[in-house]
Design a protein around this motif. Structure first.
Motif, mmCIF file in Angstrom:
data_model
loop_
_atom_site.group_PDB
_atom_site.id
_atom_site.type_symbol
_atom_site.label_atom_id
_atom_site.label_comp_id
_atom_site.label_asym_id
_atom_site.label_seq_id
_atom_site.Cartn_x
_atom_site.Cartn_y
_atom_site.Cartn_z
ATOM 1 N N VAL A 177 9.411 -2.368 75.488
ATOM 2 C CA VAL A 177 9.506 -1.592 76.713
ATOM 3 C C VAL A 177 8.470 -0.485 76.581
ATOM 4 O O VAL A 177 8.529 0.328 75.649
ATOM 5 C CB VAL A 177 10.911 -0.989 76.894
ATOM 6 N N VAL A 178 7.487 -0.464 77.499
ATOM 7 C CA VAL A 178 6.403 0.510 77.395
ATOM 8 C C VAL A 178 6.353 1.389 78.641
ATOM 9 O O VAL A 178 6.782 0.991 79.723
ATOM 10 C CB VAL A 178 5.028 -0.169 77.181
ATOM 11 N N LYS A 179 5.822 2.588 78.468
ATOM 12 C CA LYS A 179 5.606 3.506 79.583
ATOM 13 C C LYS A 179 4.120 3.764 79.709
ATOM 14 O O LYS A 179 3.457 4.174 78.747
ATOM 15 C CB LYS A 179 6.351 4.824 79.350
ATOM 16 N N GLY A 180 3.557 3.507 80.900
ATOM 17 C CA GLY A 180 2.150 3.757 81.142
ATOM 18 C C GLY A 180 1.891 5.218 81.453
ATOM 19 O O GLY A 180 2.824 6.017 81.609
ATOM 20 N N ASP B 240 -3.388 3.241 77.320
ATOM 21 C CA ASP B 240 -2.565 4.381 77.751
ATOM 22 C C ASP B 240 -1.073 4.067 77.734
ATOM 23 O O ASP B 240 -0.262 4.862 78.217
ATOM 24 C CB ASP B 240 -2.988 4.855 79.133
ATOM 25 N N ASP B 241 -0.696 2.900 77.206
ATOM 26 C CA ASP B 241 0.720 2.534 77.098
ATOM 27 C C ASP B 241 1.363 3.199 75.886
ATOM 28 O O ASP B 241 0.722 3.338 74.832
ATOM 29 C CB ASP B 241 0.886 1.018 76.957
ATOM 30 N N MET B 242 2.621 3.561 76.042
ATOM 31 C CA MET B 242 3.384 4.099 74.920
ATOM 32 C C MET B 242 4.660 3.290 74.754
ATOM 33 O O MET B 242 5.437 3.138 75.697
ATOM 34 C CB MET B 242 3.727 5.571 75.154
ATOM 35 N N ILE B 243 4.859 2.739 73.549
ATOM 36 C CA ILE B 243 6.071 1.969 73.259
ATOM 37 C C ILE B 243 7.258 2.914 73.202
ATOM 38 O O ILE B 243 7.248 3.897 72.464
ATOM 39 C CB ILE B 243 5.927 1.203 71.936
ATOM 40 N N MET B 244 8.304 2.599 73.984
ATOM 41 C CA MET B 244 9.492 3.428 74.034
ATOM 42 C C MET B 244 10.723 2.730 73.460
ATOM 43 O O MET B 244 11.702 3.374 73.094
ATOM 44 C CB MET B 244 9.779 3.855 75.474
ATOM 45 N N ASP B 245 10.671 1.397 73.421
ATOM 46 C CA ASP B 245 11.804 0.624 72.917
ATOM 47 C C ASP B 245 11.313 -0.775 72.580
ATOM 48 O O ASP B 245 10.255 -1.210 73.064
ATOM 49 C CB ASP B 245 12.911 0.549 73.973
ATOM 50 N N VAL B 246 12.057 -1.473 71.751
ATOM 51 C CA VAL B 246 11.740 -2.877 71.515
ATOM 52 C C VAL B 246 12.219 -3.688 72.722
ATOM 53 O O VAL B 246 13.080 -3.249 73.484
ATOM 54 C CB VAL B 246 12.384 -3.406 70.214
ATOM 55 N N SER C 188 1.090 4.680 71.395
ATOM 56 C CA SER C 188 2.436 4.689 70.807
ATOM 57 C C SER C 188 2.497 5.530 69.537
ATOM 58 O O SER C 188 1.480 5.769 68.874
ATOM 59 C CB SER C 188 2.872 3.257 70.488
ATOM 60 N N LEU C 189 3.713 5.964 69.216
ATOM 61 C CA LEU C 189 3.944 6.748 68.002
ATOM 62 C C LEU C 189 3.672 5.898 66.770
ATOM 63 O O LEU C 189 4.274 4.844 66.580
ATOM 64 C CB LEU C 189 5.391 7.246 67.972
ATOM 65 N N VAL C 190 2.745 6.363 65.937
ATOM 66 C CA VAL C 190 2.399 5.687 64.687
ATOM 67 C C VAL C 190 2.225 6.747 63.610
ATOM 68 O O VAL C 190 1.599 7.784 63.843
ATOM 69 C CB VAL C 190 1.103 4.857 64.829
ATOM 70 N N ASP C 191 2.766 6.494 62.429
ATOM 71 C CA ASP C 191 2.625 7.400 61.291
ATOM 72 C C ASP C 191 1.281 7.112 60.616
ATOM 73 O O ASP C 191 1.197 6.376 59.629
ATOM 74 C CB ASP C 191 3.786 7.169 60.313
ATOM 75 N N LEU C 192 0.191 7.654 61.174
ATOM 76 C CA LEU C 192 -1.167 7.278 60.770
ATOM 77 C C LEU C 192 -1.452 7.522 59.289
ATOM 78 O O LEU C 192 -2.204 6.782 58.663
ATOM 79 C CB LEU C 192 -2.185 8.033 61.628
ATOM 80 N N ASN D 186 6.240 0.303 64.587
ATOM 81 C CA ASN D 186 4.900 0.565 65.131
ATOM 82 C C ASN D 186 3.875 0.747 64.021
ATOM 83 O O ASN D 186 2.768 0.198 64.070
ATOM 84 C CB ASN D 186 4.916 1.829 65.999
ATOM 85 N N THR D 187 4.243 1.541 63.017
ATOM 86 C CA THR D 187 3.319 1.817 61.917
ATOM 87 C C THR D 187 2.991 0.541 61.151
ATOM 88 O O THR D 187 1.831 0.298 60.786
ATOM 89 C CB THR D 187 3.921 2.880 60.977
ATOM 90 N N CYS D 188 4.008 -0.291 60.917
ATOM 91 C CA CYS D 188 3.776 -1.553 60.203
ATOM 92 C C CYS D 188 2.883 -2.490 61.016
ATOM 93 O O CYS D 188 1.982 -3.133 60.471
ATOM 94 C CB CYS D 188 5.108 -2.232 59.897
ATOM 95 N N LEU D 189 3.101 -2.540 62.329
ATOM 96 C CA LEU D 189 2.289 -3.409 63.186
ATOM 97 C C LEU D 189 0.835 -2.942 63.239
ATOM 98 O O LEU D 189 -0.091 -3.762 63.184
ATOM 99 C CB LEU D 189 2.885 -3.444 64.594
ATOM 100 N N GLN D 190 0.631 -1.628 63.339
ATOM 101 C CA GLN D 190 -0.742 -1.133 63.357
ATOM 102 C C GLN D 190 -1.413 -1.354 62.016
ATOM 103 O O GLN D 190 -2.612 -1.652 61.955
ATOM 104 C CB GLN D 190 -0.786 0.347 63.746
ATOM 105 N N ALA D 191 -0.654 -1.246 60.932
ATOM 106 C CA ALA D 191 -1.205 -1.517 59.601
ATOM 107 C C ALA D 191 -1.656 -2.962 59.470
ATOM 108 O O ALA D 191 -2.578 -3.269 58.705
ATOM 109 C CB ALA D 191 -0.162 -1.191 58.534
ATOM 110 N N LEU D 192 -1.026 -3.840 60.233
ATOM 111 C CA LEU D 192 -1.392 -5.260 60.222
ATOM 112 C C LEU D 192 -2.502 -5.578 61.222
ATOM 113 O O LEU D 192 -2.865 -6.744 61.406
ATOM 114 C CB LEU D 192 -0.158 -6.116 60.533
ATOM 115 N N GLY D 193 -3.033 -4.534 61.895
ATOM 116 C CA GLY D 193 -4.187 -4.727 62.758
ATOM 117 C C GLY D 193 -3.919 -4.802 64.243
ATOM 118 O O GLY D 193 -4.827 -5.072 65.027
#
Length: 393
Positions: free
Chosen positions: A267-270, A286-292, A238-242, A225-232
């Motif tokens: 797999v996301v949870k709304g 409002d989605d949270m990633i819970m699994d790939v 979702s959980l991200v190490d900001l 997640n952190t790597c994907l958000q770093a790429l924009g």
């Protein structure tokens, strides 16, 4: 191969009092150990000492009491469980230093075992205090470290004590290092690493190290997640190490000779609690990633199929909930079956990953499972392990 003084090299143990460092800091639920793997692997060391006519003094820690007595972290309640596993009566001392402890040890017969109270009830354990080290050392004639999982720490019971006693590696510790080195010092290509878990901050060095060693780096969990958000990419809630986005972006830029696989479906949870599968780019605020997702899992499995050596550390989803263990279970079964068929050599490390294999009944279906935790990560990162270095001097 690391050169260490090993227990098997000691010719005469008859009548000796041996201080044995184990790691009893194992998962506990409802007052019972959940996973006894670390203790089970030390049984050959314990039996060797008993059969050699030693008095065995077991030392260990549990939790983080920060130098104070915490009743819930006492080792006393686990004496019965340890006795069942060893099939032998053991004594217990309510402290780990002092004249009363010395008196209990003096009254022991050869082949007796005593477990001392939590080392971390004394602040000197974690500060590696010389006086505390000498007090612990005064309880025996020989020190044996069989706790690889603690050997990345400069603590009294793994490093300080070695300055006062002849010190040796137990069978479990030696076996751990030999297996890890055998598999990973010159891994057979193609070499693939799977790294998951919640926070990238704890594994930055590991990821950087892998970029110089592996052919494929598969990322999942909060690390991906952190790597994907770093790429924009927008990942909603979702959980991200900001705090580590810049470091994550730098790692992605360094990946020149290594192919990095990042998830494209999840797999996301709304916010309503509804669970669905969504692709990257379609994740709502409002989605949270819970699994790939299944597409990513299938691609990871294909890479594993074309590999010769596979290392896995950290789950790909929120495995604390049975709802989100799907991808990690799929990959675990795939690695286990490929290993059993002789297609790959596999090594698993990390508490959550090991616990998952244990739950699935696959712990014996991979080439090697490390009990190391932080020590395993430190070894992979190329960091010196003080407890190992102390046995090499």
């Amino acid at each position: 191969m690391i050169s260490m003084r090993k227990l098997e090299q000691v010719d005469n143990l008859q009548g000796k009092t041996v201080i044995l460092r184990l790691d009893l800091n194992m998962p506990v639920k409802a007052g019972k150990f959940v996973d006894l793997t670390r203790l089970k692997r030390s049984i050959p060391t314990i039996n060797h000492l008993i059969n050699s006519g030693c008095k065995v003094v077991i030392i260990s820690h549990m939790g983080r009491p920060k130098g104070e007595f915490v009743r819930s972290l006492s080792l006393g309640p686990f004496v019965d469980e340890i006795e069942k596993l060893l099939n032998k009566k053991i004594r217990f001392a309510t402290n780990c230093i002092g004249e009363k402890v010395k008196g209990k040890i003096a009254s022991m017969n050869p082949r007796d075992i005593i477990l001392l109270e939590n080392l971390r009830f004394h602040i000197g354990e974690e500060t590696n205090d010389a006086k505390f080290s000498e007090q612990i050392a005064s309880l025996g004639d020989i020190f044996v470290n069989d706790a690889f999982s603690c050997s990345h720490r400069s603590h009294t019971s793994v490093e300080g004590i070695t300055k006062f006693l002849p010190s040796f590696a137990g069978f479990a510790l030696a076996s751990e290092l030999e297996n890890i080195e055998k598999l990973l010092s010159k891994p057979e290509k193609t070499f693939t690493a799977l790294v998951g878990g919640s926070k990238i901050s704890t594994k930055l060095n590991l990821l950087s190290t892998f970029l110089d060693k592996v052919d494929y780096l598969i990322l999942g969990g909060g690390i991906a997640n952190t790597c994907l958000q770093a790429l924009g990419h927008d990942l909603g809630s979702s959980l991200v190490d900001l705090a580590f986005l810049a470091q994550a972006e730098e790692i992605m830029k360094k990946a020149k000779n290594t192919q990095v696989l990042l998830p494209e479906d999840f797999v996301v949870k709304g916010s309503s609690g509804k669970i669905s599968i969504k692709k990257l780019g379609n994740i709502a605020s409002d989605d949270m990633i819970m699994d790939v997702g299944p597409h990513f899992s299938a691609k990871a499995a294909e890479i594993i199929n074309n590999s010769k050596t596979v290392i896995w550390n950290g789950p790909l989803g929120v495995v604390e909930s049975p709802k989100y263990v799907g991808s990690s279970s799929y990959i675990a079964r795939h690695i286990a079956s490929s290993t059993q068929e002789g297609k790959i050599k596999s090594i698993i490390g990390g508490g959550d990953t090991t616990a998952l294999l244990q739950t699935l009944g696959l712990i014996d279906c991979v080439t090697y499972t490390s009990t190391g935790g932080g020590a395993f990560l430190a070894w992979l990162e190329g960091e010196p392990l003080p407890g190992i270095a102390a046995l090499s001097k």
